[in-house]
Design a protein around this motif. Sequence first.
Motif, PDB file in Angstrom:
ATOM      1  N   PHE A  38       0.840  -1.188   0.000  1.00  0.00           N
ATOM      2  CA  PHE A  38       0.000   0.000   0.000  1.00  0.00           C
ATOM      3  C   PHE A  38       0.878   1.243   0.000  1.00  0.00           C
ATOM      4  CE2 PHE A  38      -2.475  -3.337   1.907  1.00  0.00           C
ATOM      5  CZ  PHE A  38      -3.774  -3.114   1.497  1.00  0.00           C
ATOM      6  N   LEU A  39       0.457   2.274  -0.724  1.00  0.00           N
ATOM      7  CA  LEU A  39       1.131   3.568  -0.716  1.00  0.00           C
ATOM      8  C   LEU A  39       0.557   4.400   0.422  1.00  0.00           C
ATOM      9  CD1 LEU A  39       3.034   5.632  -2.108  1.00  0.00           C
ATOM     10  CD2 LEU A  39       1.070   6.317  -3.513  1.00  0.00           C
ATOM     11  N   LYS A  40       1.426   4.780   1.394  1.00  0.00           N
ATOM     12  CA  LYS A  40       0.989   5.599   2.532  1.00  0.00           C
ATOM     13  C   LYS A  40       1.326   7.064   2.360  1.00  0.00           C
ATOM     14  CE  LYS A  40       1.167   4.484   6.802  1.00  0.00           C
ATOM     15  NZ  LYS A  40       1.577   4.057   8.148  1.00  0.00           N
ATOM     16  N   ARG A  41       2.502   7.362   1.786  1.00  0.00           N
ATOM     17  CA  ARG A  41       2.966   8.743   1.626  1.00  0.00           C
ATOM     18  C   ARG A  41       3.778   8.860   0.345  1.00  0.00           C
ATOM     19  NH1 ARG A  41       2.799  11.965   6.189  1.00  0.00           N
ATOM     20  NH2 ARG A  41       2.191  10.899   8.074  1.00  0.00           N
ATOM     21  N   LEU A  42       3.710  10.063  -0.255  1.00  0.00           N
ATOM     22  CA  LEU A  42       4.466  10.348  -1.472  1.00  0.00           C
ATOM     23  C   LEU A  42       4.886  11.810  -1.461  1.00  0.00           C
ATOM     24  CD1 LEU A  42       5.426   9.752  -4.407  1.00  0.00           C
ATOM     25  CD2 LEU A  42       3.098  10.283  -5.148  1.00  0.00           C
ATOM     26  N   GLY A  43       6.155  12.047  -1.771  1.00  0.00           N
ATOM     27  CA  GLY A  43       6.664  13.405  -1.890  1.00  0.00           C
ATOM     28  C   GLY A  43       7.615  13.492  -3.078  1.00  0.00           C
ATOM     29  N   ILE A  44       7.556  14.609  -3.813  1.00  0.00           N
ATOM     30  CA  ILE A  44       8.414  14.794  -4.985  1.00  0.00           C
ATOM     31  C   ILE A  44       9.089  16.162  -4.919  1.00  0.00           C
ATOM     32  CG2 ILE A  44       7.078  13.244  -6.459  1.00  0.00           C
ATOM     33  CD1 ILE A  44       5.798  15.722  -7.746  1.00  0.00           C
ATOM     34  N   ALA A  45      10.168  16.299  -5.694  1.00  0.00           N
ATOM     35  CA  ALA A  45      10.870  17.580  -5.774  1.00  0.00           C
ATOM     36  C   ALA A  45      11.526  17.712  -7.140  1.00  0.00           C
ATOM     37  CB  ALA A  45      11.922  17.687  -4.676  1.00  0.00           C
ATOM     38  N   ILE A  46      11.631  18.954  -7.604  1.00  0.00           N
ATOM     39  CA  ILE A  46      12.228  19.279  -8.904  1.00  0.00           C
ATOM     40  C   ILE A  46      13.153  20.475  -8.701  1.00  0.00           C
ATOM     41  CG2 ILE A  46      11.756  20.027 -11.276  1.00  0.00           C
ATOM     42  CD1 ILE A  46       8.827  18.918 -10.676  1.00  0.00           C
ATOM     43  N   ASP A  47      14.380  20.382  -9.229  1.00  0.00           N
ATOM     44  CA  ASP A  47      15.321  21.494  -9.139  1.00  0.00           C
ATOM     45  C   ASP A  47      16.078  21.604 -10.462  1.00  0.00           C
ATOM     46  OD1 ASP A  47      16.755  23.602  -7.964  1.00  0.00           O
ATOM     47  OD2 ASP A  47      18.388  22.241  -7.445  1.00  0.00           O
ATOM     48  N   PRO A  48      16.056  22.692 -11.158  1.00  0.00           N
ATOM     49  CA  PRO A  48      15.474  23.969 -10.744  1.00  0.00           C
ATOM     50  C   PRO A  48      13.961  23.985 -10.937  1.00  0.00           C
ATOM     51  CG  PRO A  48      16.395  24.218 -12.928  1.00  0.00           C
ATOM     52  CD  PRO A  48      16.714  22.804 -12.482  1.00  0.00           C
ATOM     53  N   VAL A  49      13.273  24.722 -10.078  1.00  0.00           N
ATOM     54  CA  VAL A  49      11.816  24.787 -10.152  1.00  0.00           C
ATOM     55  C   VAL A  49      11.345  25.435 -11.449  1.00  0.00           C
ATOM     56  CG1 VAL A  49      11.430  24.695  -7.687  1.00  0.00           C
ATOM     57  CG2 VAL A  49      11.745  26.903  -8.775  1.00  0.00           C
ATOM     58  N   SER A  50      12.230  26.154 -12.138  1.00  0.00           N
ATOM     59  CA  SER A  50      11.838  26.767 -13.408  1.00  0.00           C
ATOM     60  C   SER A  50      11.473  25.710 -14.448  1.00  0.00           C
ATOM     61  CB  SER A  50      12.948  27.666 -13.945  1.00  0.00           C
ATOM     62  OG  SER A  50      14.139  26.916 -14.133  1.00  0.00           O
ATOM     63  N   GLY A  63       6.389  -2.434 -13.400  1.00  0.00           N
ATOM     64  CA  GLY A  63       6.765  -1.861 -14.693  1.00  0.00           C
ATOM     65  C   GLY A  63       5.649  -1.182 -15.456  1.00  0.00           C
ATOM     66  N   SER A  64       4.415  -1.221 -14.942  1.00  0.00           N
ATOM     67  CA  SER A  64       3.280  -0.607 -15.634  1.00  0.00           C
ATOM     68  C   SER A  64       2.808   0.630 -14.881  1.00  0.00           C
ATOM     69  CB  SER A  64       2.106  -1.586 -15.730  1.00  0.00           C
ATOM     70  OG  SER A  64       2.473  -2.698 -16.513  1.00  0.00           O
ATOM     71  N   PRO A  65       2.413   1.681 -15.600  1.00  0.00           N
ATOM     72  CA  PRO A  65       1.887   2.880 -14.943  1.00  0.00           C
ATOM     73  C   PRO A  65       0.682   2.539 -14.065  1.00  0.00           C
ATOM     74  CG  PRO A  65       2.319   3.318 -17.253  1.00  0.00           C
ATOM     75  CD  PRO A  65       2.474   1.824 -17.059  1.00  0.00           C
ATOM     76  N   PHE A  66       0.622   3.142 -12.874  1.00  0.00           N
ATOM     77  CA  PHE A  66      -0.438   2.874 -11.907  1.00  0.00           C
ATOM     78  C   PHE A  66      -1.317   4.108 -11.774  1.00  0.00           C
ATOM     79  CE2 PHE A  66      -2.347   2.678  -7.718  1.00  0.00           C
ATOM     80  CZ  PHE A  66      -2.804   1.370  -7.667  1.00  0.00           C
ATOM     81  N   PHE A  67      -2.571   4.013 -12.219  1.00  0.00           N
ATOM     82  CA  PHE A  67      -3.541   5.096 -12.130  1.00  0.00           C
ATOM     83  C   PHE A  67      -3.988   5.237 -10.679  1.00  0.00           C
ATOM     84  CE2 PHE A  67      -7.812   6.828 -12.246  1.00  0.00           C
ATOM     85  CZ  PHE A  67      -7.630   7.924 -13.056  1.00  0.00           C
ATOM     86  N   PRO A  68      -4.105   6.389 -10.128  1.00  0.00           N
ATOM     87  CA  PRO A  68      -4.079   7.726 -10.713  1.00  0.00           C
ATOM     88  C   PRO A  68      -2.708   8.406 -10.623  1.00  0.00           C
ATOM     89  CG  PRO A  68      -4.922   7.916  -8.506  1.00  0.00           C
ATOM     90  CD  PRO A  68      -4.612   6.446  -8.741  1.00  0.00           C
ATOM     91  N   PHE A  69      -1.659   7.644 -10.315  1.00  0.00           N
ATOM     92  CA  PHE A  69      -0.328   8.224 -10.150  1.00  0.00           C
ATOM     93  C   PHE A  69       0.546   7.991 -11.383  1.00  0.00           C
ATOM     94  CE2 PHE A  69      -1.983   6.904  -6.011  1.00  0.00           C
ATOM     95  CZ  PHE A  69      -2.037   8.139  -5.387  1.00  0.00           C
ATOM     96  N   ASN A  70      -0.090   7.826 -12.533  1.00  0.00           N
ATOM     97  CA  ASN A  70       0.630   7.523 -13.765  1.00  0.00           C
ATOM     98  C   ASN A  70       1.068   8.767 -14.519  1.00  0.00           C
ATOM     99  OD1 ASN A  70      -2.115   8.029 -14.243  1.00  0.00           O
ATOM    100  ND2 ASN A  70      -2.039   7.015 -16.225  1.00  0.00           N
ATOM    101  N   ASN A  71       0.637   9.939 -14.079  1.00  0.00           N
ATOM    102  CA  ASN A  71       0.919  11.168 -14.823  1.00  0.00           C
ATOM    103  C   ASN A  71       0.890  12.361 -13.864  1.00  0.00           C
ATOM    104  OD1 ASN A  71       1.480  12.526 -17.227  1.00  0.00           O
ATOM    105  ND2 ASN A  71      -0.680  12.989 -17.575  1.00  0.00           N
ATOM    106  N   ILE A  72       1.842  12.399 -12.932  1.00  0.00           N
ATOM    107  CA  ILE A  72       1.864  13.447 -11.907  1.00  0.00           C
ATOM    108  C   ILE A  72       2.587  14.665 -12.480  1.00  0.00           C
ATOM    109  CG2 ILE A  72       2.603  14.065  -9.588  1.00  0.00           C
ATOM    110  CD1 ILE A  72       2.679  10.991  -9.014  1.00  0.00           C
ATOM    111  N   THR A  73       1.829  15.734 -12.687  1.00  0.00           N
ATOM    112  CA  THR A  73       2.418  16.952 -13.255  1.00  0.00           C
ATOM    113  C   THR A  73       2.331  18.140 -12.304  1.00  0.00           C
ATOM    114  OG1 THR A  73       0.333  17.481 -14.355  1.00  0.00           O
ATOM    115  CG2 THR A  73       1.959  16.249 -15.642  1.00  0.00           C
ATOM    116  N   SER A  74       1.819  17.928 -11.100  1.00  0.00           N
ATOM    117  CA  SER A  74       1.760  18.999 -10.108  1.00  0.00           C
ATOM    118  C   SER A  74       2.425  18.504  -8.827  1.00  0.00           C
ATOM    119  CB  SER A  74       0.318  19.427  -9.847  1.00  0.00           C
ATOM    120  OG  SER A  74      -0.426  18.329  -9.379  1.00  0.00           O
TER     121      SER A  74
END
Length: 127
Positions: A38-50, A63-74
Amino acid sequence: MPREQNLAVPSTSAIVAPGASGTVVNVASDRTRGYQVFLKRLGIAIDPVSNKAAATFRLLVNGSPFFPFNNITSQVGDLTNPTPFDPPVKLGEHCAVQIVGEMSAAAVGNTEMAATVQLLLVPVEGL
């Protein structure tokens, strides 16, 4: 009999070039053998934020995309304060879990992409 476990995967990162991808979390299926995952927590980061608008994270299960986390853009949480899921999201049984960061060709230069997850491992009955 195995007992329930929390598996905190420390923050890992990859330097990703424009138009490329990199694995930022990798939990092998042998680590989850005999457990429901089970997924309990998720955190992401991008640098540079630009380059945030050019970034996509994908959670893969076996190996297969898992909906709804298959396309995280925010933004979903961050590395020090991951977003909790209550109740936790079932990903499967005895499964590999990966998070891959992808940058579109529109990104300017290389981007460091990072993620952290906390998984709940619940023993599969009868094993």
